[in-house]
Design a protein around this motif. Structure first.
Motif, PDB file in Angstrom:
ATOM      1  N   UNK A 127     -18.468  19.632   2.921  1.00 40.24           N
ATOM      2  CA  UNK A 127     -18.673  19.006   4.445  1.00 40.24           C
ATOM      3  C   UNK A 127     -17.691  17.889   4.477  1.00 40.24           C
ATOM      4  N   UNK A 128     -17.518  17.051   3.714  1.00 37.86           N
ATOM      5  CA  UNK A 128     -16.598  15.815   3.825  1.00 37.86           C
ATOM      6  C   UNK A 128     -15.179  15.871   3.318  1.00 37.86           C
ATOM      7  N   UNK A 129     -14.279  15.025   3.636  1.00 41.37           N
ATOM      8  CA  UNK A 129     -12.775  15.185   3.418  1.00 41.37           C
ATOM      9  C   UNK A 129     -12.572  14.595   2.079  1.00 41.37           C
TER      10      UNK A 129
ATOM     11  N   UNK B 178      -9.566   3.210   2.934  1.00 36.93           N
ATOM     12  CA  UNK B 178      -8.367   3.793   3.601  1.00 36.93           C
ATOM     13  C   UNK B 178      -7.305   4.111   2.625  1.00 36.93           C
ATOM     14  N   UNK B 179      -7.183   3.276   1.877  1.00 38.00           N
ATOM     15  CA  UNK B 179      -5.867   3.484   0.888  1.00 38.00           C
ATOM     16  C   UNK B 179      -6.132   4.444   0.065  1.00 38.00           C
ATOM     17  N   UNK B 180      -7.167   4.860  -0.611  1.00 38.71           N
ATOM     18  CA  UNK B 180      -7.316   5.732  -1.625  1.00 38.71           C
ATOM     19  C   UNK B 180      -7.796   7.272  -1.112  1.00 38.71           C
ATOM     20  N   UNK B 181      -8.445   7.141   0.164  1.00 39.33           N
ATOM     21  CA  UNK B 181      -9.277   8.616   0.519  1.00 39.33           C
ATOM     22  C   UNK B 181      -8.514   8.952   1.859  1.00 39.33           C
ATOM     23  N   UNK B 182      -8.301   8.012   2.665  1.00 38.80           N
ATOM     24  CA  UNK B 182      -8.086   8.434   4.123  1.00 38.80           C
ATOM     25  C   UNK B 182      -6.565   8.507   4.410  1.00 38.80           C
ATOM     26  N   UNK B 183      -6.071   7.653   3.891  1.00 41.39           N
ATOM     27  CA  UNK B 183      -4.670   7.453   3.795  1.00 41.39           C
ATOM     28  C   UNK B 183      -3.757   7.751   5.131  1.00 41.39           C
TER      29      UNK B 183
END
Lengths: 256, 180, 360
Positions: free
Chosen positions: C306-308, C355-360
């Motif tokens: 379900x998630x990114x 933000x840095x590790x997952x979303x980018x």
């Protein structure tokens, strides 16, 4: 003819205690353990504590004592029996709680637990089999190994420069304020066996009376580990061990 | 209502117990509270600090990046926490231990000479209660009655005779706090 | 009557809950940051009220072996320590698991390795959930994230320990142990009488009566065939626990694009991070394993579809992240964020890491 039939036709002159079951013991012929097991079983029976006795077996030759004496048992980690006994007695105050330990278990890896349980005055008894060697693992040096004595890890004899000195743990125990009865016995003769039994009885009585902690050392043979015949081992013990480990009561608060 | 507070100073100044009393008062007022100390040997002589959160809502993190209110009782704590007060937040400091006063203009800065006052009252133990009184004057997040009720609950009975002195200290704190 | 709401530390809550829950014995040795447990117990003197035994042992080794002794008699016994002390106890825990005895352990974790630091850490995750001592065994591991749960998990831990005759562990840390929060203590329960213990625990060493065989509490079995049978029985029990006892909490997961996985104190900090992230328009949820073993694999696996991406938030160098990755099995990126040395990451840093590790 069955065992019962043989017994029914004779006059009973001697019997093994009921608590001692028919399981074949794994001890070497000539070993002191069998005799001491019998004494422990007899004393429990004579006290009528069969359903109230809780034993703690060690790591060492006596690890399987639970297979031979029909009471409830806990089998401890190496050296930790007095810690188990502490909790068991405190949680079950009306039970007879005792440990059965060898010299490696009690006077080496478990020195801390031994000293502290005795010093707290836990109302327990420690039966201490001192044969000056690690029996089960094949005859290595123990803290109680005599000076000059050859073992598989002191093949040229115990040397103070290399190994330090034999530890007199029972003498130490007698100096602790928490101990009630501290005695050193042996089972090399009928007279000695009778004395040893009396000592065990006194220790158990004191435990149940809440007088404090009790230690009964039994200077013992290990003919396999010593590489001698049983008879020779008995003689060797008398000639060599009793000088280092003199027999008798070291402390008895009831006698003071 | 939600107040995220850091109280910081030297060990022995009553930093932790002041936080405790504040948290307990919040509890008496039916609010959600957390009290999270920087624990350990720091308690003895070094710097000590405690994060107290008093809120109407359930509290998520007991550890924070920034604070609504900072109560600063020595210079090292001022250097550490001045920048962590949220814009529009409040910083209260005791003038006694501070050589270089706070410089931020986007927060409300208050000074309270609690150490001097406690000395005047001949009761250095009243120090942290004077500071607490100052805080409650600026931000009446809990009722003073709740503080006194909390003290009664937390202090052993043999110390209950000290409660009037504590009340006096709280009131005095409210009188002497001043905007910088 | 309305229940009294109290304010106390997590460590104090454990102690008071143990008395209230009718625990029979506590055996422990002082170590920061959990010494309040033993201190609170001795101050309360429960031996005068409930009859609970409280004893300061000579070492952690002695403590755990006292627990072993007491557990073998069917009594409710517990110990607590912090990381270095728990390492010392592992041999005893292995014996207790091997002898199939119930007991409760509490680890208020601090930073390691070695003497390390007294500040909070979650670096004993591996030790706790992968066995810890020698041999194939598992410890039921509960991770409280509040003072209330510290108290509640005393009951939960003992209930599970007795249900499966297996050690249970409350895996906490310096944050939860030292922080004060509101708490409602459980009602006082009467300790079981000796007769009740004998009846409830027919396997225990309580004194041999004629109606049964003597009980032997032991982990020793020299016959390989028999020892293998014992091990297979243990493994079946562990599977049963994995099937029945998984506990977790989902926080704002319904619409989440990203998931933080965090336990204990880091779940609290993670919750705050979620608030901050959502204010910035990032839809992130938090999955909090309450049982670390059994690990909530199924629900994490569901979210992997379900998630990114997932961020495993831990005060260590990345331990639970391995279990999350095993579960996700490469379907989405799984990263770790944490601080070391006793530093607890603050919520802002968590959002930055997300933000840095997952979303980018």
């Amino acid at each position: 003819m069955t065992k019962e039939e043989i017994i029914s036709q004779g006059t009973l002159a001697y019997k093994k205690p009921t608590l001692l079951n028919d399981t074949q013991m794994h001890y070497c012929p000539g070993c002191s353990h069998g005799v001491v097991h019998k004494l422990v079983a007899e004393v429990i029976e004579e006290m009528g504590m069969e359903d109230k006795a809780l034993g703690i077996s060690p790591v060492g030759c006596a690890v399987f004592i639970y297979k031979y004496i029909d009471i409830d048992w806990e089998e401890a980690a190496h050296g930790r029996a007095p810690a188990l006994a502490t909790a068991m007695k405190r949680l079950w105050n009306d039970r007879l709680v005792f440990t059965y330990q060898g010299d490696g278990d009690l006077a080496c890896i478990g020195t801390g637990e031994t000293i502290h349980a005795l010093n707290r005055g836990e109302n327990i008894t420690i039966i201490f089999i001192n044969n000056a060697i690690y029996g089960m693992t094949g005859g290595q040096m123990a803290p109680t190994t005599l000076m000059g004595m050859k073992t598989s890890t002191s093949p040229f004899g115990r040397d103070a420069k290399l190994h330090g000195y034999p530890l007199h743990i029972t003498e130490i125990a007698a100096t602790l304020e928490g101990t009630a009865y501290v005695s050193r016995q042996s089972v090399e003769s009928v007279a000695a066996i009778r004395k040893a039994k009396k000592a065990i009885r006194k220790a158990f009585d004191y435990s149940m009376a809440g007088k404090g902690s009790n230690l009964v050392e039994i200077v013992s043979t290990c003919n396999s580990g010593w590489k001698m015949s049983p008879e020779k081992a008995n003689e060797w013990m008398k000639e060599n061990m009793f000088d280092y480990y003199p027999k008798g009561d070291l402390k008895d608060i009831g006698a003071e | 209502m939600k107040e995220e507070i850091i109280i910081a100073g030297f060990g022995g100044q009553g930093v932790l117990s002041m936080g405790k009393i504040l948290a307990y008062s919040g509890l008496m007022d039916g609010k959600e509270v957390t009290w999270m100390p920087a624990y350990g040997p720091e308690q003895r002589g070094g710097t000590a600090n405690v994060t107290v959160i008093v809120s109407d809502e359930k509290i998520s993190s007991p550890i924070l990046s920034t604070y609504d209110i900072a109560i600063i009782l020595n210079q090292p704590s001022l250097e550490k926490f001045e920048s962590k007060v949220k814009p529009g937040g409040i910083l209260i400091y005791d003038g006694y231990g501070i050589i270089n006063p706070p410089t931020r203009k986007d927060i409300g800065v208050y000074c309270i000479d609690a150490m001097d006052e406690a000395t005047e009252m001949k009761n250095t133990k009243a120090f942290n209660m004077i500071v607490l009184g100052g805080l409650l004057k600026i931000k009446p997040m809990v009722a003073i009655e709740s503080v006194l009720k909390g003290l009664k609950k937390t202090l052993p009975v043999r110390h209950h005779h000290l409660i009037p002195m504590n009340e006096q200290a709280i009131i005095r704190g409210g009188e002497i706090i001043r905007k910088q | 009557m309305e229940k009294e709401v109290l304010l106390m530390k997590g460590n104090e809550a454990i102690a008071l809950a143990a008395i209230r829950y009718g625990v029979d014995g506590y055996f422990g040795y002082p170590i920061t940051p959990q010494s309040e447990i033993l201190e609170t117990l001795t101050l309360e003197k429960p031996w005068e009220t409930t009859g609970m035994v409280v004893l300061q042992a000579e070492s952690e080794v002695a403590s755990i072996n006292m627990v072993y002794g007491g557990a073998g008699t069917g009594k409710k016994v517990m110990t607590s320590s912090s990381s270095p002390g728990m390492s010392l106890m592992q041999e005893g825990v292995s014996y207790i698991a091997g002898a199939e005895l119930p007991c409760l352990l509490v680890n208020v974790m601090r930073g390691g390795p070695g003497l390390g630091t007294i500040q909070p850490s979650q670096a004993d995750y591996f030790q706790s959930v992968k066995g810890g001592g020698h041999g194939d065994y598992r410890v039921i591991t509960l991770a409280p994230n509040s003072v209330q749960e510290m108290a509640d998990f005393v009951k939960l831990g003992f209930d599970l320990a007795f249900k499966y005759r297996n050690p249970a562990l409350i895996l906490s840390d310096g944050v939860i142990g030292q922080m004060m929060e509101k708490i409602v203590l459980p009602e006082q329960v009467k300790r079981r009488t000796d007769e009740e213990v004998v009846k409830q625990c027919p396997w225990a060493a309580t004194g041999h009566t004629k109606d049964r065989k003597p009980n032997w509490i032991t982990s020793l079995e020299l016959s390989p065939e028999e020892m293998e049978k014992n091990n297979i029985r243990f493994q079946e029990k562990y599977k049963e626990i994995e099937k029945n006892e998984v506990l977790y909490e989902e926080i704002q997961c319904e619409d989440a694009d990203y998931l933080i996985v965090a336990f204990g104190s880091m779940a609290r900090i993670g919750s705050k991070a979620i608030e901050i992230a959502r204010e910035q328009g990032i839809k992130v949820g938090l999955l909090r394993p309450i049982t670390l073993w059994p690990f909530p694999k199924d629900i994490i696996s569901e979210y992997a579809d379900k998630v990114k991406g997932m961020l495993s938030l831990e005060i260590n160098a990345g331990q639970m992240v391995e279990d999350v990755r095993l579960t996700v099995n490469g379907r989405i990126p799984v990263e770790h964020f944490g601080r070391l040395g006793g530093i607890v990451p603050d919520p802002d840093k968590v959002v930055e890491a997300l933000k840095a590790k997952i979303i980018q």
